[in-house]
Scaffold this active site. Structure first.
Site, PDB file in Angstrom:
ATOM      1  N   HIS A   1       0.868  -1.185  -0.112  1.00  0.00           N
ATOM      2  CA  HIS A   1       0.063   0.157  -0.030  1.00  0.00           C
ATOM      3  C   HIS A   1       0.810   1.255  -0.011  1.00  0.00           C
ATOM      4  CE1 HIS A   1      -3.738  -2.070   0.288  1.00  0.00           C
ATOM      5  NE2 HIS A   1      -3.231  -2.846   1.576  1.00  0.00           N
TER       6      HIS A   1
ATOM      7  N   HIS B   1      -7.027  -6.840  -0.432  1.00  0.00           N
ATOM      8  CA  HIS B   1      -6.712  -5.410  -0.790  1.00  0.00           C
ATOM      9  C   HIS B   1      -5.822  -5.211  -2.087  1.00  0.00           C
ATOM     10  CE1 HIS B   1      -7.096  -5.877   3.659  1.00  0.00           C
ATOM     11  NE2 HIS B   1      -7.992  -5.026   3.407  1.00  0.00           N
TER      12      HIS B   1
END
Length: 339
Positions: free
Chosen positions: A80, A119
């Site tokens: 991320h 994710h």
């Protein structure tokens, strides 16, 4: 102990001021929030440097011929972290740092990053979007945090968003229909797996339904693809067939001859090899020693390979790789680095 990543390695994928901000924010005691999700503590700076350093060291270890592939069990995670922002518990984008190390320092021309996680790997996409030397293929639950990966996707991104409740069949469809054709066309010299196991059906925070067998199957497919495309699977160390003797030494010798004939038919061995050469490849063991069930090549020749059952099945069903013009079997190509 994993080495500390150097600032030079980090700023290949992150802005210098961002790297300085993260390392300069490490508190002497207590905790500090870098963003809404990511908290930094006194040990976080060293941990983040060693996580990125471990994957770079793994690239070196493989390219220098010490191993065919590597697994890095590291924290904090990284996918991320964008060029300029921490996010989702991630400080530095470990796999991006390592991929850039493989390209800029070790001289590879094409690498692929495969990201399976509940994710989307928004940070990795941010760093490599439109980079012609990097292919990124991913699956993720959508809509779900960080709510990205579906709009204005660059041509080197192969994103497969999955609906909540998707299981192994959806993963296999994504791999077969989207990832494999893209990898075939791109022909990476090294594959990096950004492995997130929060898509497991027992993870309480998300809604994908993968099992251990699904993760094993996908990893085996990627290992096979790396070996097949780069010609490294068929060196002797990877052709370590393990023949399962059941009766007598004469039976064992017969099985060796059958394996040798199969290899010769595939162009992977000479039919004139003495039996002793093949016996060196066909070491008698029991299945329990490796935790891998016996698999049948045909009714007469049960064999094992020292890897996952899925990889064995792939090898037996897909056959040997075709000769690759201009692609050698030098150390370091075709490896899989998993973090």
């Amino acid at each position: 102990e994993a080495p500390l990543a150097q600032r030079e390695q980090l700023i290949r994928v992150h802005l210098p001021e961002y790297v300085d901000h993260v390392l300069g924010s490490v508190p002497a005691e207590g905790h500090l929030g870098l963003d809404a999700d990511t908290v930094i503590s006194p040990g976080s700076g060293e941990a983040a440097l060693r996580a990125a350093g471990a994957v770079c060291a793994a690239v070196d270890y493989v390219i220098e011929g010490h191993a065919r592939n590597a697994f890095c069990a590291i924290r904090p995670p990284g996918h991320h972290a964008t060029r300029s922002q921490s996010m989702g518990f991630c400080f530095f984008n470990n796999i991006a740092v390592a991929a850039r190390h493989a390209l800029d320092v070790r001289g590879l021309k094409r690498v692929a990053i495969v990201d399976f996680d509940v994710h989307h790997g928004n940070g990795t996409e941010d760093i490599f979007s439109d980079d012609p030397h990097v292919l990124m293929a991913s699956i993720f639950q959508h809509p779900y945090y960080p709510y990205s990966g579906t709009d204005d996707v660059a041509p080197n991104m192969v994103n497969v968003p999955l609906r909540a409740g998707s299981g192994g069949d959806a993963l296999k469809a994504a791999v077969q229909a989207s990832w494999m054709p893209a990898l075939d066309a791109f022909r990476p010299q090294m594959i990096f797996i950004s492995a997130g196991f929060d898509a497991h059906h027992r993870d309480p925070l998300a809604n994908l339904k993968f099992t251990e067998e699904d993760f094993s199957w996908a990893t085996a497919k990627l290992i096979w693809k790396a070996w097949r495309q780069n010609g490294t699977a068929w060196t002797l160390d990877m052709l370590r067939f393990l023949t399962m003797p059941t009766r007598t030494w004469a039976d064992m010798h017969f099985r060796n001859d059958k394996v040798k004939a199969t290899l010769a038919a595939w162009g992977l061995a000479s039919a004139s090899w003495p039996a002793g050469i093949v016996r060196g490849l066909c070491t008698p063991v029991t299945g329990a020693q490796f935790g891998v069930p016996m698999l049948e090549v045909d009714s007469n020749v049960p064999v094992q390979l020292m890897t996952t059952p899925a990889a064995v099945r792939l090898m037996l069903t897909e056959g040997p790789p075709p000769p690759m013009a201009g692609v050698g079997s030098s150390a370091g190509t075709g490896a899989v680095i998993t973090v």
